[in-house]
Motif scaffolding. Sequence first.
Motif, PDB file in Angstrom:
ATOM      1  N   GLN A   1     -89.259  89.252 -24.844  1.00 38.83           N
ATOM      2  CA  GLN A   1     -87.904  89.663 -24.530  1.00 38.83           C
ATOM      3  C   GLN A   1     -87.093  89.768 -25.816  1.00 38.83           C
ATOM      4  O   GLN A   1     -87.070  88.852 -26.628  1.00 38.83           O
ATOM      5  N   VAL A   2     -86.418  90.919 -25.968  1.00 36.72           N
ATOM      6  CA  VAL A   2     -85.578  91.118 -27.146  1.00 36.72           C
ATOM      7  C   VAL A   2     -84.365  90.204 -27.084  1.00 36.72           C
ATOM      8  O   VAL A   2     -83.720  90.085 -26.031  1.00 36.72           O
ATOM      9  N   ARG A   3     -84.072  89.560 -28.198  1.00 37.25           N
ATOM     10  CA  ARG A   3     -82.888  88.696 -28.271  1.00 37.25           C
ATOM     11  C   ARG A   3     -82.175  88.954 -29.581  1.00 37.25           C
ATOM     12  O   ARG A   3     -82.812  89.053 -30.637  1.00 37.25           O
ATOM     13  N   LEU A   4     -80.856  89.095 -29.489  1.00 36.28           N
ATOM     14  CA  LEU A   4     -80.002  89.318 -30.650  1.00 36.28           C
ATOM     15  C   LEU A   4     -78.920  88.250 -30.649  1.00 36.28           C
ATOM     16  O   LEU A   4     -78.249  88.052 -29.629  1.00 36.28           O
ATOM     17  N   VAL A   5     -78.732  87.579 -31.775  1.00 36.95           N
ATOM     18  CA  VAL A   5     -77.747  86.514 -31.866  1.00 36.95           C
ATOM     19  C   VAL A   5     -76.883  86.742 -33.105  1.00 36.95           C
ATOM     20  O   VAL A   5     -77.376  86.671 -34.236  1.00 36.95           O
ATOM     21  N   GLU A   6     -75.588  87.012 -32.859  1.00 35.09           N
ATOM     22  CA  GLU A   6     -74.654  87.254 -33.959  1.00 35.09           C
ATOM     23  C   GLU A   6     -74.021  85.957 -34.432  1.00 35.09           C
ATOM     24  O   GLU A   6     -73.904  84.995 -33.667  1.00 35.09           O
ATOM     25  N   SER A   7     -73.569  85.976 -35.672  1.00 33.92           N
ATOM     26  CA  SER A   7     -72.817  84.861 -36.237  1.00 33.92           C
ATOM     27  C   SER A   7     -71.966  85.386 -37.382  1.00 33.92           C
ATOM     28  O   SER A   7     -72.177  86.512 -37.858  1.00 33.92           O
ATOM     29  N   GLY A   8     -70.994  84.567 -37.793  1.00 31.03           N
ATOM     30  CA  GLY A   8     -70.222  84.907 -38.982  1.00 31.03           C
ATOM     31  C   GLY A   8     -68.809  85.375 -38.736  1.00 31.03           C
ATOM     32  O   GLY A   8     -68.068  85.612 -39.688  1.00 31.03           O
ATOM     33  N   GLY A   9     -68.418  85.520 -37.480  1.00 30.99           N
ATOM     34  CA  GLY A   9     -67.049  85.944 -37.211  1.00 30.99           C
ATOM     35  C   GLY A   9     -66.053  84.838 -37.511  1.00 30.99           C
ATOM     36  O   GLY A   9     -66.426  83.711 -37.843  1.00 30.99           O
ATOM     37  N   GLY A  10     -64.773  85.189 -37.412  1.00 35.52           N
ATOM     38  CA  GLY A  10     -63.735  84.197 -37.659  1.00 35.52           C
ATOM     39  C   GLY A  10     -62.390  84.832 -37.904  1.00 35.52           C
ATOM     40  O   GLY A  10     -62.203  86.037 -37.673  1.00 35.52           O
ATOM     41  N   LEU A  11     -61.467  84.018 -38.395  1.00 32.25           N
ATOM     42  CA  LEU A  11     -60.115  84.460 -38.714  1.00 32.25           C
ATOM     43  C   LEU A  11     -60.016  84.705 -40.220  1.00 32.25           C
ATOM     44  O   LEU A  11     -60.411  83.843 -41.020  1.00 32.25           O
ATOM     45  N   VAL A  12     -59.501  85.859 -40.590  1.00 35.22           N
ATOM     46  CA  VAL A  12     -59.369  86.199 -42.008  1.00 35.22           C
ATOM     47  C   VAL A  12     -58.044  86.925 -42.207  1.00 35.22           C
ATOM     48  O   VAL A  12     -57.562  87.623 -41.296  1.00 35.22           O
ATOM     49  N   GLN A  13     -57.466  86.780 -43.379  1.00 37.30           N
ATOM     50  CA  GLN A  13     -56.210  87.459 -43.684  1.00 37.30           C
ATOM     51  C   GLN A  13     -56.469  88.921 -44.044  1.00 37.30           C
ATOM     52  O   GLN A  13     -57.574  89.272 -44.503  1.00 37.30           O
ATOM     53  N   PRO A  14     -55.491  89.768 -43.839  1.00 36.60           N
ATOM     54  CA  PRO A  14     -55.640  91.168 -44.263  1.00 36.60           C
ATOM     55  C   PRO A  14     -56.035  91.246 -45.737  1.00 36.60           C
ATOM     56  O   PRO A  14     -55.507  90.502 -46.570  1.00 36.60           O
ATOM     57  N   GLY A  15     -56.974  92.139 -46.012  1.00 41.36           N
ATOM     58  CA  GLY A  15     -57.505  92.269 -47.364  1.00 41.36           C
ATOM     59  C   GLY A  15     -58.690  91.379 -47.651  1.00 41.36           C
ATOM     60  O   GLY A  15     -59.344  91.531 -48.690  1.00 41.36           O
ATOM     61  N   GLY A  16     -58.991  90.473 -46.747  1.00 43.04           N
ATOM     62  CA  GLY A  16     -60.090  89.551 -46.933  1.00 43.04           C
ATOM     63  C   GLY A  16     -61.446  90.137 -46.561  1.00 43.04           C
ATOM     64  O   GLY A  16     -61.549  91.322 -46.207  1.00 43.04           O
ATOM     65  N   SER A  17     -62.453  89.293 -46.643  1.00 41.69           N
ATOM     66  CA  SER A  17     -63.832  89.714 -46.382  1.00 41.69           C
ATOM     67  C   SER A  17     -64.519  88.752 -45.422  1.00 41.69           C
ATOM     68  O   SER A  17     -64.166  87.566 -45.349  1.00 41.69           O
ATOM     69  N   LEU A  18     -65.490  89.292 -44.697  1.00 32.96           N
ATOM     70  CA  LEU A  18     -66.362  88.500 -43.832  1.00 32.96           C
ATOM     71  C   LEU A  18     -67.740  89.127 -43.853  1.00 32.96           C
ATOM     72  O   LEU A  18     -67.858  90.356 -44.045  1.00 32.96           O
ATOM     73  N   ARG A  19     -68.757  88.301 -43.611  1.00 34.35           N
ATOM     74  CA  ARG A  19     -70.114  88.820 -43.490  1.00 34.35           C
ATOM     75  C   ARG A  19     -70.676  88.389 -42.144  1.00 34.35           C
ATOM     76  O   ARG A  19     -70.785  87.185 -41.868  1.00 34.35           O
ATOM     77  N   LEU A  20     -71.005  89.367 -41.327  1.00 37.34           N
ATOM     78  CA  LEU A  20     -71.619  89.096 -40.041  1.00 37.34           C
ATOM     79  C   LEU A  20     -73.134  89.152 -40.172  1.00 37.34           C
ATOM     80  O   LEU A  20     -73.664  89.943 -40.952  1.00 37.34           O
ATOM     81  N   SER A  21     -73.801  88.318 -39.372  1.00 38.75           N
ATOM     82  CA  SER A  21     -75.257  88.313 -39.333  1.00 38.75           C
ATOM     83  C   SER A  21     -75.733  88.458 -37.895  1.00 38.75           C
ATOM     84  O   SER A  21     -75.033  88.067 -36.962  1.00 38.75           O
ATOM     85  N   CYS A  22     -76.919  89.016 -37.746  1.00 41.50           N
ATOM     86  CA  CYS A  22     -77.545  89.145 -36.427  1.00 41.50           C
ATOM     87  C   CYS A  22     -79.020  88.806 -36.590  1.00 41.50           C
ATOM     88  O   CYS A  22     -79.725  89.465 -37.358  1.00 41.50           O
ATOM     89  N   ALA A  23     -79.456  87.778 -35.879  1.00 44.45           N
ATOM     90  CA  ALA A  23     -80.860  87.391 -35.893  1.00 44.45           C
ATOM     91  C   ALA A  23     -81.564  88.020 -34.705  1.00 44.45           C
ATOM     92  O   ALA A  23     -81.107  87.882 -33.559  1.00 44.45           O
TER      93      ALA A  23
END
Length: 115
Positions: A1-23
């Motif tokens: 069975q295919v499974r996808l699990v995201e992580s890395g979201g959150g609260l960030v200020q305008p102009g900021g950066s985030l990195r999302l991951s998916c296993a």
Amino acid sequence: QVRLVESGGGLVQPGGSLRLSCAASGMNFRLYAMDWYRQTPGNERELVARIRSNGSTNYADSVKGRFTISRDNVRWALFLQMSSLRPEDTAVYYCHVKFREMDFWGQGTQVTVSS
């Protein structure tokens, strides 16, 4: 069975950066195109970025030059590096794959861009 699990979201200020991951698991990851979608309340999910098995990429016009999609075919992981974030990037972000003509989605990760 295919499974996808995201992580890395959150609260960030305008102009900021985030990195999302998916296993990913349950499929031969390196053979399939992988996508990031996002969705805001009351709206349909929109395609943000796609990376094919050969590494070629496509982006929504709204994120070009700010977001970068990448993949690790050894670790079976998908990434979305988001920079210069704007309040309008606020959404739930989903990892997606079409496997054997069926759509598979992760549970989503919330990204909120706010001061």
